[in-house]
Each structure stands twice: as structure tokens, then as C-alpha cells.
Design an enzyme around this catalytic site. Sequence first.
Site, PDB file in Angstrom:
ATOM      1  N   ASN A 217      27.438  14.333  -9.691  1.00 31.71           N
ATOM      2  CA  ASN A 217      26.178  14.706 -10.711  1.00 31.71           C
ATOM      3  C   ASN A 217      26.270  16.546 -10.485  1.00 31.71           C
ATOM      4  O   ASN A 217      27.010  17.195 -10.253  1.00 31.71           O
ATOM      5  CB  ASN A 217      24.864  14.402  -9.943  1.00 31.71           C
ATOM      6  CG  ASN A 217      24.899  14.714  -8.418  1.00 31.71           C
ATOM      7  OD1 ASN A 217      24.658  15.898  -8.280  1.00 31.71           O
ATOM      8  ND2 ASN A 217      25.181  13.858  -7.394  1.00 31.71           N
ATOM      9  N   ASP A 315      21.768   5.487   2.634  1.00 35.16           N
ATOM     10  CA  ASP A 315      20.833   6.528   2.492  1.00 35.16           C
ATOM     11  C   ASP A 315      20.558   7.463   3.645  1.00 35.16           C
ATOM     12  O   ASP A 315      20.113   6.906   4.803  1.00 35.16           O
ATOM     13  CB  ASP A 315      19.616   5.692   2.284  1.00 35.16           C
ATOM     14  CG  ASP A 315      18.466   6.646   1.348  1.00 35.16           C
ATOM     15  OD1 ASP A 315      18.273   7.766   1.999  1.00 35.16           O
ATOM     16  OD2 ASP A 315      18.155   6.357   0.416  1.00 35.16           O
ATOM     17  N   LYS A 347       9.354   7.327  -1.720  1.00 35.07           N
ATOM     18  CA  LYS A 347      10.273   7.998  -0.711  1.00 35.07           C
ATOM     19  C   LYS A 347       9.759   8.445   0.670  1.00 35.07           C
ATOM     20  O   LYS A 347      10.396   8.158   1.616  1.00 35.07           O
ATOM     21  CB  LYS A 347      11.065   9.081  -1.359  1.00 35.07           C
ATOM     22  CG  LYS A 347      12.027   8.626  -2.345  1.00 35.07           C
ATOM     23  CD  LYS A 347      12.391   9.750  -3.455  1.00 35.07           C
ATOM     24  CE  LYS A 347      13.433   8.860  -4.482  1.00 35.07           C
ATOM     25  NZ  LYS A 347      13.571   9.586  -5.578  1.00 35.07           N
TER      26      LYS A 347
HETATM   27  O1  PMT Z   1      21.660  21.750  -6.298  1.00 34.77           O
HETATM   28  P1  PMT Z   1      20.849  22.367  -7.408  1.00 34.77           P
HETATM   29  O2  PMT Z   1      21.646  22.586  -8.660  1.00 34.77           O
HETATM   30  O3  PMT Z   1      20.091  23.458  -6.896  1.00 34.77           O
HETATM   31  O4  PMT Z   1      19.522  21.399  -7.438  1.00 34.77           O
HETATM   32  C1  PMT Z   1      18.461  21.219  -6.821  1.00 34.77           C
HETATM   33  C2  PMT Z   1      18.356  19.529  -6.802  1.00 34.77           C
HETATM   34  C3  PMT Z   1      17.778  19.204  -8.122  1.00 34.77           C
HETATM   35  C4  PMT Z   1      19.645  18.590  -6.399  1.00 34.77           C
HETATM   36  C5  PMT Z   1      17.255  19.468  -5.639  1.00 34.77           C
HETATM   37  O5  PMT Z   1      16.292  20.260  -5.644  1.00 34.77           O
HETATM   38  C6  PMT Z   1      17.004  17.814  -5.343  1.00 34.77           C
HETATM   39  O6  PMT Z   1      15.983  17.485  -5.866  1.00 34.77           O
HETATM   40  N1  PMT Z   1      17.809  17.205  -4.600  1.00 34.77           N
HETATM   41  C7  PMT Z   1      17.625  15.720  -4.337  1.00 34.77           C
HETATM   42  C8  PMT Z   1      18.298  15.025  -5.464  1.00 34.77           C
HETATM   43  C9  PMT Z   1      18.377  13.490  -5.394  1.00 34.77           C
HETATM   44  O7  PMT Z   1      19.396  12.928  -5.236  1.00 34.77           O
HETATM   45  O8  PMT Z   1      17.186  13.075  -5.126  1.00 34.77           O
HETATM   46  P2  PMT Z   1      16.960  11.215  -4.800  1.00 34.77           P
HETATM   47  O9  PMT Z   1      15.729  10.886  -5.473  1.00 34.77           O
HETATM   48  O10 PMT Z   1      18.176  10.671  -5.377  1.00 34.77           O
HETATM   49  O11 PMT Z   1      17.049  11.229  -3.213  1.00 34.77           O
HETATM   50  C10 PMT Z   1      15.799  11.380  -2.663  1.00 34.77           C
HETATM   51  C11 PMT Z   1      16.099  11.932  -1.226  1.00 34.77           C
HETATM   52  O12 PMT Z   1      17.089  10.960  -0.529  1.00 34.77           O
HETATM   53  C12 PMT Z   1      16.932  13.320  -1.267  1.00 34.77           C
HETATM   54  O13 PMT Z   1      16.482  14.134  -0.266  1.00 34.77           O
HETATM   55  C13 PMT Z   1      18.381  12.955  -0.977  1.00 34.77           C
HETATM   56  O14 PMT Z   1      19.155  13.942  -0.412  1.00 34.77           O
HETATM   57  C14 PMT Z   1      18.246  11.861  -0.221  1.00 34.77           C
HETATM   58  N2  PMT Z   1      19.271  10.925  -0.331  1.00 34.77           N
HETATM   59  C15 PMT Z   1      19.579  10.051  -1.453  1.00 34.77           C
HETATM   60  C16 PMT Z   1      20.658   9.231  -1.538  1.00 34.77           C
HETATM   61  C17 PMT Z   1      21.259   8.680  -0.332  1.00 34.77           C
HETATM   62  N3  PMT Z   1      22.335   7.958  -0.681  1.00 34.77           N
HETATM   63  N4  PMT Z   1      21.069   9.571   0.734  1.00 34.77           N
HETATM   64  C18 PMT Z   1      20.185  10.314   0.929  1.00 34.77           C
HETATM   65  O15 PMT Z   1      20.045  11.190   1.726  1.00 34.77           O
END
Ligand code: PMT
Length: 408
Positions: A217, A315, A347
Site C-alpha cells: 500500500n 491483526d 476498532k
Molecule cells: O505512513 P504514512 O504515509 O505517513 O501514512 C500514515 C497512515 C495513513 C498509514 C497512518 O496514519 C494510518 O492511518 N495507519 C493505519 C492504516 C491502516 O491500515 O488502518 P486500518 O484501518 O487498516 O487498521 C487499523 C489499525 O489496526 C491500525 O492501527 C493498524 O496498524 C492495525 N492493524 C491492521 C491490520 C492488521 N493486520 N494488523 C494491525 O495491527
Amino acid sequence: MTLSGKKIILGITGGIAAYKAAQLLRLLKKSDCDVTVVMTSEAEKFITPLTLQALSGKPVLRDIFSGTESNGIIHISTASEADLVVIAPATANTIAKIRTGIADNLLTSIVLATSAKILLAPAMNRVMWENSATQENIEVLKKRGFLISGPATGFQACGDNGIGRMQEPQEIFDDIITILHQESVSQKSAGILSGRKVVITAGPTIEPLDPVRFISNRSSGKMGYAIAEAAVAMGAQTVLISGPVSLSPPAGVSFISVNTALEMHDAVMNSISPADVFIGTAAVADYRAATISPIKIKKSQENRELNISLIQNPDILSLVGHSEHRPSVVAGFAAETGNLEVYALKKLTEKNADIIFGNDVSDQSIGFNSDQNEITVFTKNKKAVSLPRSSKKELGVAVLQFIAEMLT
Ligand code: PMT
């Protein structure tokens, strides 16, 4: 952060890169810094004081005995007022003098007399840079707290190709912003995380399909690296676990480099027992290929449609939230293109997090790969709080200030 009014001494020594100091001076002036240029007599052979005077809007300081202010003790008055001393270019000769405490001109005298941070941007021939005397001088200066920007690799004025070129003015300028930002964090939030261990994930993960292809991504790591930098400035023992990005890890972090979600998972689980805070900033791939082809997947006439079977990754945030080694504060990010509040609160509950920082990634000027972000903070049973649009570095500080309050 704003540099407006910051007092910067720009020291210029005698190297061909001296002409680039004019460009650095312009960048500093455009940011409203109050810049005093100090030149060595050798520097004047490469660029005229008049040029620098016109750009800085102030007389250029060249002679230790020229001062009419402060009873003529010009090096003391100039040194004591500075927020930062930048020497660009810094020649091998000046670096050696600084290492040994020689004060035989105005610039080296200021260096001895200042308590401000000092940033050196070395510039010299590659053999001179690699010489063990120069290397030893740099190592000693780093241990004394001097900051070094570069040098870069490339073609040199003498015709050589290698390491020793001065960093580009924009890169030195970016380092200046980082240093002054860290200073201001240290002043505002000094030690609020000292004695605490903070584990942060950043960047994307990459999930291979075959030896040459992968799913990933657009995460640049900027948000996570900014938080890690602020955590160090606030005194935390900081572990940064990062997917592949093009950033250099901030000074002072314990850095773990990973590629896949499974590797990130293992590194996190090894790092959180014990830890006080976990912050999941990484954009972890939710799925990986069920099988990774050991050879490059080939295009063929029969193969006009290709189906790849994906399976879910662990996750990490949820596993940390439900772990028996759960840190006191577990924080995640929610990158959403709509319904931010609904998804962020979901979340918060499902992953057993204490805090979710929501960002709207449908707006290309914030979120993924931008220098700015805009965050809404969701915590259990409390009203959401908005952190208005600002640089990721500033938001990194705000994020940790929130978390530090939850720890007390
Ligand atoms: O890196 P940059 O270009 O500066 O951009 C920053 C960002 C947009 C990536 C950052 O601010 C951000 O939003 N990070 C989380 C992105 C994300 O994947 O969100 P999510 O909605 O898919 O996941 C939610 C949370 O669960 C996140 O804290 C993620 O780290 C965590 N997660 C998700 C999937 C997974 N398999 N394991 C996780 O730990």
C-alpha cells in the site's frame, strides 16, 4: 513547525560547496529565520560576503576583532543568542579544529562559546572524508552531541566520484527543521515519557506473490516515524518496527526492519513484553497470498485470467490489545475513506484498544504519503477530539501528549 524568529548562525568555510550556502540561506530566510552569516577567510575565496549580506539582510561577520557591540566581544554575544549553529560547508580542516577545541577565527570561537546545538554539513574530497583522522574527528564530535548532515555521494569538483559532497541545501534545511522541532518538543514535554517503553509500528507491509511481485500500500512511514522521533525527544525508550520505507530511522530509536505482516507480528510480540505503550501506525496488509509461487508467475495465452487466493494476516493491534502482556496504553490508527467515527469506534472495541487516531485518507493532501495529517481522537466513553491539520511531526507530539496523559 514555524521557524519564524529562530536565530541561526550560518557558518561557511572554504570549500567549493560554499556557493550552495547561499541557497540554504534563502530557504532559511523564506521561513523567516533570523540568520547571521559567519565566514572564514577561506570561504571568501569561494563566495563574496556581499552576496550573503544581501541575502541575509545583515552584515556578514568575518573578523573576531571587528565587533563594536558587546564591548567588542563579538563571538560571545553572537554565540549566546543562537538557537542553532549550522556550518555548511564544513571542511575537514574546520572539523579537525572543532574536535581539538582550536579557536583561531570567529567561527571556531563561536563554536567553543555557544551552548546551542551545532549541525555540521561536511564537504570534502572522498579520500579526505574516508581518512581515519576525519572519521575519528566525526565520531568524537557525534559523541559530544554535534549533529551531522551528510555527506552525500556523487561527482565531486575534483573529478572524483564518491562520498564527500555536501548535502543539498533542501536536505540540510529539512535536518534543521527536525532539530529545532526536537528542541521545542524537549522544552514543552521534556521527560514526560522518561522511564517508559514505547513500541511503534510504521510504514506498509509487503506480501510477496512470487520472487518479484508483492501486494502493498501507499504508506510512507512518515506518521509513525514522526511519533517515534517525538517519543525519543520525550525521553521514552523507543522501539520502531517498520515496513520498507525510504526514511532513515530517527536517532535514538531501537530499529527493527520487517517486510511482511507476519514478520511485523513477530517483532511486535517480542517487543511488547514488557512495554508501557503500543502504537500501531503501520498500514498492515490485511491479506497475504495463500501460497507464494517459488518462480515468477508467467503470462500465457491460457492464463488470460489469474486468480490469486488470499488469506487473512494476524491483526497485530487486536492481538496486542487482547494479549496477557498488554501494555498500559494500546493505540491504533484508523485509515478510512468514509464513516470515520463508526469504523474507528468499532476498532476501539473489537481490537480492545484504548485510543484510536482516525484519519480520513480519501483526502490526498493528508493521510498516506503526505507531510500533513488531520486526526480525530476516539477514546472509550469520551467525546471525540479533533487535532486540526498540521505537519505529521507536530501531530506526532500531540499523539504522545494524549497518550502520556492516559499513563498518569
Ligand atoms: O505512513 P504514512 O504515509 O505517513 O501514512 C500514515 C497512515 C495513513 C498509514 C497512518 O496514519 C494510518 O492511518 N495507519 C493505519 C492504516 C491502516 O491500515 O488502518 P486500518 O484501518 O487498516 O487498521 C487499523 C489499525 O489496526 C491500525 O492501527 C493498524 O496498524 C492495525 N492493524 C491492521 C491490520 C492488521 N493486520 N494488523 C494491525 O495491527
